[in-house]
Design a protein around this motif. Structure first.
Motif, PDB file in Angstrom:
ATOM      1  N   SER A 163      58.197   9.508  27.493  1.00  0.00           N
ATOM      2  CA  SER A 163      58.736   8.769  26.224  1.00  0.00           C
ATOM      3  C   SER A 163      59.592   9.967  24.779  1.00  0.00           C
ATOM      4  CB  SER A 163      57.460   7.979  25.206  1.00  0.00           C
ATOM      5  OG  SER A 163      56.873   8.214  24.943  1.00  0.00           O
ATOM      6  N   LYS A 164      58.741  11.084  24.181  1.00  0.00           N
ATOM      7  CA  LYS A 164      59.324  11.571  23.538  1.00  0.00           C
ATOM      8  C   LYS A 164      60.793  12.715  24.246  1.00  0.00           C
ATOM      9  CE  LYS A 164      56.034  13.133  20.188  1.00  0.00           C
ATOM     10  NZ  LYS A 164      55.096  14.775  20.243  1.00  0.00           N
ATOM     11  N   ILE A 165      60.752  12.906  25.218  1.00  0.00           N
ATOM     12  CA  ILE A 165      61.576  13.166  26.346  1.00  0.00           C
ATOM     13  C   ILE A 165      63.189  12.341  26.087  1.00  0.00           C
ATOM     14  CG2 ILE A 165      62.850  13.860  28.210  1.00  0.00           C
ATOM     15  CD1 ILE A 165      59.744  15.170  28.950  1.00  0.00           C
ATOM     16  N   LEU A 166      62.431  11.628  26.629  1.00  0.00           N
ATOM     17  CA  LEU A 166      63.824  10.180  26.656  1.00  0.00           C
ATOM     18  C   LEU A 166      64.321  10.167  25.307  1.00  0.00           C
ATOM     19  CD1 LEU A 166      62.330   8.026  29.888  1.00  0.00           C
ATOM     20  CD2 LEU A 166      63.720   9.452  30.121  1.00  0.00           C
ATOM     21  N   ASN A 167      63.688   9.675  24.920  1.00  0.00           N
ATOM     22  CA  ASN A 167      63.882   9.330  23.179  1.00  0.00           C
ATOM     23  C   ASN A 167      64.789  10.377  22.989  1.00  0.00           C
ATOM     24  OD1 ASN A 167      62.387   6.987  22.826  1.00  0.00           O
ATOM     25  ND2 ASN A 167      61.016   7.995  21.925  1.00  0.00           N
ATOM     26  N   SER A 206      70.619  11.922  21.026  1.00  0.00           N
ATOM     27  CA  SER A 206      71.172  13.011  21.532  1.00  0.00           C
ATOM     28  C   SER A 206      72.614  12.500  22.175  1.00  0.00           C
ATOM     29  CB  SER A 206      71.251  14.106  22.824  1.00  0.00           C
ATOM     30  OG  SER A 206      71.576  15.466  22.992  1.00  0.00           O
ATOM     31  N   MET A 207      72.348  11.403  22.896  1.00  0.00           N
ATOM     32  CA  MET A 207      73.783  10.625  23.489  1.00  0.00           C
ATOM     33  C   MET A 207      74.426   9.854  21.916  1.00  0.00           C
ATOM     34  SD  MET A 207      73.457   9.565  27.020  1.00  0.00           S
ATOM     35  CE  MET A 207      75.113   9.354  27.113  1.00  0.00           C
ATOM     36  N   ARG A 208      73.484   9.402  20.726  1.00  0.00           N
ATOM     37  CA  ARG A 208      73.729   8.668  20.142  1.00  0.00           C
ATOM     38  C   ARG A 208      74.882   9.583  18.609  1.00  0.00           C
ATOM     39  NH1 ARG A 208      68.674   4.699  18.849  1.00  0.00           N
ATOM     40  NH2 ARG A 208      69.113   3.102  20.653  1.00  0.00           N
ATOM     41  N   ARG A 209      74.404  10.497  18.816  1.00  0.00           N
ATOM     42  CA  ARG A 209      74.880  11.747  17.962  1.00  0.00           C
ATOM     43  C   ARG A 209      76.092  12.281  18.476  1.00  0.00           C
ATOM     44  NH1 ARG A 209      70.447  15.003  17.147  1.00  0.00           N
ATOM     45  NH2 ARG A 209      70.924  15.995  18.217  1.00  0.00           N
ATOM     46  N   ARG A 210      76.570  12.423  19.211  1.00  0.00           N
ATOM     47  CA  ARG A 210      77.509  12.449  20.184  1.00  0.00           C
ATOM     48  C   ARG A 210      78.584  11.592  20.095  1.00  0.00           C
ATOM     49  NH1 ARG A 210      77.438  17.222  24.392  1.00  0.00           N
ATOM     50  NH2 ARG A 210      76.508  18.531  23.750  1.00  0.00           N
ATOM     51  N   THR A 238      63.063  22.224  27.853  1.00  0.00           N
ATOM     52  CA  THR A 238      64.146  22.595  28.600  1.00  0.00           C
ATOM     53  C   THR A 238      64.588  21.512  29.230  1.00  0.00           C
ATOM     54  OG1 THR A 238      61.889  23.771  30.026  1.00  0.00           O
ATOM     55  CG2 THR A 238      63.349  22.347  31.477  1.00  0.00           C
ATOM     56  N   PHE A 239      63.923  19.785  29.362  1.00  0.00           N
ATOM     57  CA  PHE A 239      64.791  18.404  29.447  1.00  0.00           C
ATOM     58  C   PHE A 239      66.232  18.469  28.543  1.00  0.00           C
ATOM     59  CE2 PHE A 239      62.899  16.453  33.321  1.00  0.00           C
ATOM     60  CZ  PHE A 239      61.613  16.927  33.202  1.00  0.00           C
ATOM     61  N   ALA A 240      65.713  19.107  27.682  1.00  0.00           N
ATOM     62  CA  ALA A 240      67.293  18.711  26.938  1.00  0.00           C
ATOM     63  C   ALA A 240      68.633  19.865  27.237  1.00  0.00           C
ATOM     64  CB  ALA A 240      67.319  19.586  25.495  1.00  0.00           C
ATOM     65  N   ARG A 241      67.806  20.587  27.674  1.00  0.00           N
ATOM     66  CA  ARG A 241      69.087  21.857  28.876  1.00  0.00           C
ATOM     67  C   ARG A 241      69.123  20.984  30.167  1.00  0.00           C
ATOM     68  NH1 ARG A 241      69.954  26.959  26.133  1.00  0.00           N
ATOM     69  NH2 ARG A 241      68.695  27.415  24.489  1.00  0.00           N
ATOM     70  N   ALA A 242      68.449  20.719  30.498  1.00  0.00           N
ATOM     71  CA  ALA A 242      68.482  19.976  32.141  1.00  0.00           C
ATOM     72  C   ALA A 242      69.805  19.051  31.665  1.00  0.00           C
ATOM     73  CB  ALA A 242      67.369  19.871  32.285  1.00  0.00           C
ATOM     74  N   TRP A 243      69.424  17.907  30.521  1.00  0.00           N
ATOM     75  CA  TRP A 243      70.507  16.972  30.518  1.00  0.00           C
ATOM     76  C   TRP A 243      72.229  17.965  30.080  1.00  0.00           C
ATOM     77  CZ3 TRP A 243      72.364  12.631  30.593  1.00  0.00           C
ATOM     78  CH2 TRP A 243      72.895  11.966  30.183  1.00  0.00           C
ATOM     79  N   LYS A 244      72.090  19.207  29.235  1.00  0.00           N
ATOM     80  CA  LYS A 244      73.124  19.497  29.155  1.00  0.00           C
ATOM     81  C   LYS A 244      73.949  19.401  30.200  1.00  0.00           C
ATOM     82  CE  LYS A 244      72.592  20.751  24.900  1.00  0.00           C
ATOM     83  NZ  LYS A 244      72.228  21.957  23.257  1.00  0.00           N
ATOM     84  N   SER A 245      73.312  20.404  31.302  1.00  0.00           N
ATOM     85  CA  SER A 245      73.595  20.614  32.295  1.00  0.00           C
ATOM     86  C   SER A 245      73.333  19.811  33.625  1.00  0.00           C
ATOM     87  CB  SER A 245      73.186  22.006  32.851  1.00  0.00           C
ATOM     88  OG  SER A 245      71.761  22.458  32.405  1.00  0.00           O
ATOM     89  N   LEU A 246      73.215  18.860  33.420  1.00  0.00           N
ATOM     90  CA  LEU A 246      72.906  17.924  35.028  1.00  0.00           C
ATOM     91  C   LEU A 246      73.813  17.980  36.253  1.00  0.00           C
ATOM     92  CD1 LEU A 246      70.595  15.756  35.940  1.00  0.00           C
ATOM     93  CD2 LEU A 246      71.954  13.897  34.754  1.00  0.00           C
ATOM     94  N   SER A 292      70.433   7.183  34.530  1.00  0.00           N
ATOM     95  CA  SER A 292      69.356   6.767  35.666  1.00  0.00           C
ATOM     96  C   SER A 292      68.833   7.815  36.176  1.00  0.00           C
ATOM     97  CB  SER A 292      69.844   6.196  36.362  1.00  0.00           C
ATOM     98  OG  SER A 292      70.469   4.575  35.437  1.00  0.00           O
ATOM     99  N   ARG A 293      69.382   9.117  36.734  1.00  0.00           N
ATOM    100  CA  ARG A 293      69.825   9.712  37.136  1.00  0.00           C
ATOM    101  C   ARG A 293      68.217  10.959  36.360  1.00  0.00           C
ATOM    102  NH1 ARG A 293      73.930  14.995  38.703  1.00  0.00           N
ATOM    103  NH2 ARG A 293      71.588  15.668  40.451  1.00  0.00           N
ATOM    104  N   PHE A 294      68.509  11.266  35.281  1.00  0.00           N
ATOM    105  CA  PHE A 294      67.978  11.738  34.510  1.00  0.00           C
ATOM    106  C   PHE A 294      66.133  11.330  33.981  1.00  0.00           C
ATOM    107  CE2 PHE A 294      67.225  15.188  31.480  1.00  0.00           C
ATOM    108  CZ  PHE A 294      66.271  14.122  30.184  1.00  0.00           C
ATOM    109  N   THR A 295      66.348  10.113  34.293  1.00  0.00           N
ATOM    110  CA  THR A 295      64.993   9.421  33.402  1.00  0.00           C
ATOM    111  C   THR A 295      64.239   9.634  34.808  1.00  0.00           C
ATOM    112  OG1 THR A 295      66.572   7.534  32.521  1.00  0.00           O
ATOM    113  CG2 THR A 295      63.962   6.992  32.695  1.00  0.00           C
TER     114      THR A 295
END
Lengths: 169, 239
Positions: free
Chosen positions: B59-63, B68-72, A40-48, A6-9
């Motif tokens: 939507s692309k970012i969230l998808n 990524s979560m599903r893969r883990r 950027t958001f992929a990295r942000a997710w990993k280090s949230l 939720s926070r990330f969204t």
């Protein structure tokens, strides 16, 4: 959805658009901007977990994006023109198509990145000179000099265009 | 503050809120008009700089995050039932001798893994040409879903990402070697029983079974893979 998700969204919804614009003025390319923001958001997710205060999220994300840009994309920066956007205008998004805006965008592409970057951070993101200095790891006087020179240059371009318009009218 | 100072500050920071700045603006009509002019210019600049954003950006970012979560989660499920991430090390050889495993190991099984590795390496040459350095954090994050903790220095890593070997997920690293890139593949779902050395084209490869899984090291012929094996053993911990 977990609290983390939720926070990330919420972060994505709040900051993705302006982050994209910042990325565009860094790399001048829509596709690369998209990739930069995704990464950027992929990295942000990993280090949230390392983001303690959501109020600092915007500058945190910009820092990640800048590093990602330096790491990956700076080497392959293309020369692109405003025509990229002139041809794909989405009528649902407000987009200034005036001559002044066109002239300013062209001029923004031309000024050195060292001057453009602090200006974009100030004008689009509303950061103060002190905040910009921290983010770009510069002194406050250096940031002020760059802002002064960027704005002066852009104003002179616009004034020149306005004079040309009057002459041709 | 005098007019020159005010105007310089206005051009630099139109939204300045310092007391001296605001007081001068109130007291000097000419500077007030100047500031108004600059702010109008800034509005034009802001409108010009706010280029349209792709409609599907969010939507692309969230998808991507969801995938990524599903893969883990999928990797974790595979690790739980007794096949944890394991690494097969083969002592590096420089003579290029090729031999196969002891009779206890199914020849068909080992040759299947070997063939899959050959195919994979041949089909992913681009990944092995990367010259960019992958950070310690990124390497660690690549290995951790496979139950491998990075605890030391692997040396220069030029590529790190998950991949599929024989339709099973594996961790793929490319390390800088003496003769060129050294490919390290950590395969948690391949439980080989014995050491194996193999050669194809200009490459030499070794597969070593470990307590938790297996790993292959592949480099150009003549690469001292023993050094890589030793360095990896000292730099990772299997959880």
């Amino acid at each position: 959805m977990s609290n983390e998700e939720s926070r990330f969204t919420a972060l994505v919804n709040a900051h993705a658009n302006n982050l994209y614009r910042y990325a565009y003025w860094l790399c001048h390319d829509r596709e690369q901007s998209n990739d930069l923001v995704q990464e950027t958001f992929a990295r942000a997710w990993k280090s949230l977990a390392s983001l303690r205060n959501d109020d600092a999220a915007k500058s945190w994300l910009i820092t990640i994006l800048r590093r990602e840009h330096a790491r990956t994309f700076e080497k392959k920066r293309p020369q692109t023109s405003d025509l990229d956007y002139e041809n794909i205008i989405d009528p649902e998004q407000s987009y200034d198509t005036s001559t002044e805006a066109y002239v300013l965008r062209k001029a923004l592409h031309k000024i050195p990145n060292d001057f453009r970057e602090p200006l974009i951070l100030q004008v689009i993101h509303g950061y103060s000179c002190e905040e910009i200095a921290l983010m770009l790891e510069l002194s406050r006087p250096a940031v002020m000099t760059r802002l002064f020179r960027a704005r002066t240059f852009l104003r002179s371009i616009l004034v020149e265009q306005q004079l040309l318009d009057r002459e041709s009218a | 503050m005098n007019c020159l100072q005010f105007r310089q500050l206005t051009v630099t920071e139109p939204a300045n809120r310092e007391k001296d700045f605001l007081e001068h603006q109130i007291s000097c009509q000419h500077c007030q008009a100047f500031a108004r002019d600059i702010r109008k210019f800034d509005e034009q600049l802001e409108n010009a700089a706010k280029i349209p954003v792709p409609n599907d950006l969010v939507s692309k970012i969230l998808n991507r995050q969801t995938m990524s979560m599903r893969r883990r989660r999928s990797i974790s499920k595979q690790l739980i039932p007794a096949i944890a991430a394991s690494i097969i090390f083969v002592t590096g050889l420089t003579t290029g001798l090729l031999y196969h495993s002891s009779p206890s190991q199914s020849g068909v099984e080992q040759s299947g893994v070997e063939q899959a590795l050959v195919t994979y390496v041949n089909n992913h040459q681009d990944n092995h040409q990367s010259t960019q350095t992958v950070s310690y954090t990124d390497v660690s994050e690549t290995l951790s879903p496979f139950g491998i903790a990075l605890t030391g220095d692997l040396g220069t890593v030029n590529y790190a990402a998950p991949c599929y070997i024989r339709n099973k997920m594996a961790a793929h690293l490319v390390l800088a070697g003496e003769r060129g890139p050294v490919i390290a593949l950590f395969m948690p779902d391949e439980q080989l029983q014995s050491k194996q050395i193999f050669r194809f084209g200009q490459y030499i490869g070794i597969i070593v079974p470990c307590p938790k899984g297996s790993m292959a090291l592949i480099g150009f012929f003549g690469e001292p893979l023993a050094d890589k094996e030793s360095r990896i053993r000292n730099s990772v911990t299997w959880l």
